[in-house]
Write an enzyme that holds these catalytic residues in place. Structure first.
Site, PDB file in Angstrom:
ATOM      1  CG  HIS A 124      94.188 -44.223  13.598  1.00 16.64           C
ATOM      2  ND1 HIS A 124      95.337 -44.102  14.338  1.00 16.64           N
ATOM      3  CD2 HIS A 124      93.190 -44.428  14.483  1.00 16.64           C
ATOM      4  CE1 HIS A 124      95.054 -44.236  15.625  1.00 16.64           C
ATOM      5  NE2 HIS A 124      93.758 -44.432  15.753  1.00 16.64           N
ATOM      6  CG  MET A 183      89.661 -34.812  26.401  1.00 17.06           C
ATOM      7  SD  MET A 183      88.483 -34.051  27.535  1.00 17.06           S
ATOM      8  CE  MET A 183      86.957 -34.805  26.983  1.00 17.06           C
ATOM      9  CE  LYS A 241      78.011 -31.800  33.081  1.00 22.35           C
ATOM     10  NZ  LYS A 241      78.637 -31.535  34.408  1.00 22.35           N
TER      11      LYS A 241
END
Length: 359
Positions: A124, A183, A241
């Site tokens: 991570h 994002m 998308k």
């Protein structure tokens, strides 16, 4: 609504985390790097990727305890060209290995015009935007991405097909903080469900589904066999998308690196991808940064919709949060503070006192 949580000084939290990582066998320099990357997320208001992960996320203390995370990795170069590197992260602390990878990527970009680095056998790596912003701070354009095991359904499907698979992009702007987009390609990062659970809040519509594929407002939906939704949520609102972007991240981070795409990616492995390039390979950097400033000013001048204070560009919200939190401290949920104190009882590394207590 004002935030009444206890606030803690960033440097004190950073030192606490570094000491905790050292307790579990990480070298001091690596421990300091890991703490820096995580606290940077909290300073920017990205609480889903900060100190709250320290005590329970498998990429941090639990992983160091049980061997999923290697405290002293020997990162290997698998393939190399003047502009590229393919690395094996040896299961090392993801935020440390990834920062080193982006440093190498930037060095190649500065020497060759462009740099690109992949990591297999990674862990991570926190908030992807940190690494893209490293390039922007050097006057370059930067990108970063990673893939994880599937947490989200395919667009129009009922089974998990891809992870949160973030995409980050950063570019310098004259006289101000960089343009910085970070994002998830799902409707929301998985950590947002963790925050909702800690705060006892239901999920907004369009974030997640339950085990039967029905929309769910339960923060524990993932643990109960449910899934996240792609960015766009449903086919009628263009979920294809977000799903498509998630698969792009899967290809760059997983297939290209050799880590494997999400549906075959073994836990706790992650694939990662980094890119940086020089602006002067295309135009004068000062002209680029000035035009970026013009772009930002024109967007800021747009009239906001009802209920919105102002129109922002990517990176504005995080810069505002940093200004507040560097001045007033980082707010932490009571559950997170309790978890930190419980871990401190084990390690002997004390949790700092809050700057102010909640009302």
């Amino acid at each position: 609504m004002s935030d009444t949580r206890d606030r803690f000084e960033a440097t004190a939290l950073r030192d606490h985390m570094a000491g905790t990582f050292e307790h579990f066998g990480m070298p001091a320099a690596d421990a300091a790097t890991a703490a820096e990357v995580l606290i940077d997320a909290d300073l920017k208001g990205i609480e889903s990727h900060g100190i709250a992960h320290l005590t329970w996320h498998g990429g941090y203390v639990p992983g160091l305890r049980d061997g999923r995370v290697n405290p002293t990795p020997a990162v290997r170069v698998l393939r190399e060209t003047p502009a590229t590197l393919a690395l094996d992260g040896d299961g090392g602390m993801g935020v440390v290995v990834a920062k080193d990878a982006m440093d190498r990527c930037i060095a190649r970009a500065e020497a060759s015009g462009i740099g690109m680095v992949t990591i297999r056998n990674g862990r991570h790596f926190g908030a992807a935007g940190y690494y893209a912003e490293m390039a922007a701070a050097r006057g370059l354009i930067g990108m970063a991405s990673c893939n994880v095991v599937p947490l989200a359904v395919a667009a129009g499907g009922t089974e998990r097909a891809f992870g949160t698979n973030p995409l980050a992009f950063a570019a310098p702007i004259a006289g101000r903080d960089p343009f910085s987009l970070d994002m998830a390609t799902t409707a929301v990062a998985g950590g947002k469900l963790e925050i909702a659970g800690r705060q006892g809040k239901p999920l907004p519509a369009g974030w997640a589904v339950d085990a039967e594929g029905r929309d769910s407002d339960d923060p524990s939906a993932l643990g109960q066999g449910g899934a996240l939704l792609p960015l766009g949520s449903h086919l009628e609102t263009s979920s294809y998308k977000g799903y498509g972007l998630g698969l792009v991240a899967d290809i760059l981070s997983g297939v290209l690196s050799g880590a494997g795409f999400g549906m075959i990616l073994p836990r706790p492995h992650m694939g990662q991808w980094f890119a940086a390039w020089r602006i002067d390979a295309f135009r004068d950097p000062a002209e680029f940064e000035a035009e970026m400033a013009d772009l930002a000013e024109r967007i800021h001048a747009i009239a906001p919709a009802p209920g919105v204070d102002r129109v922002r560009i990517p990176g504005d919200k995080e810069a505002e949060a940093r200004a507040d939190r560097e001045r007033n401290g980082i707010p932490l949920d009571a559950e997170t503070v309790d978890q930190l104190r419980e871990l401190a009882a084990e390690t002997g590394v004390p949790v700092p006192a809050p700057l102010r207590r909640s009302a």
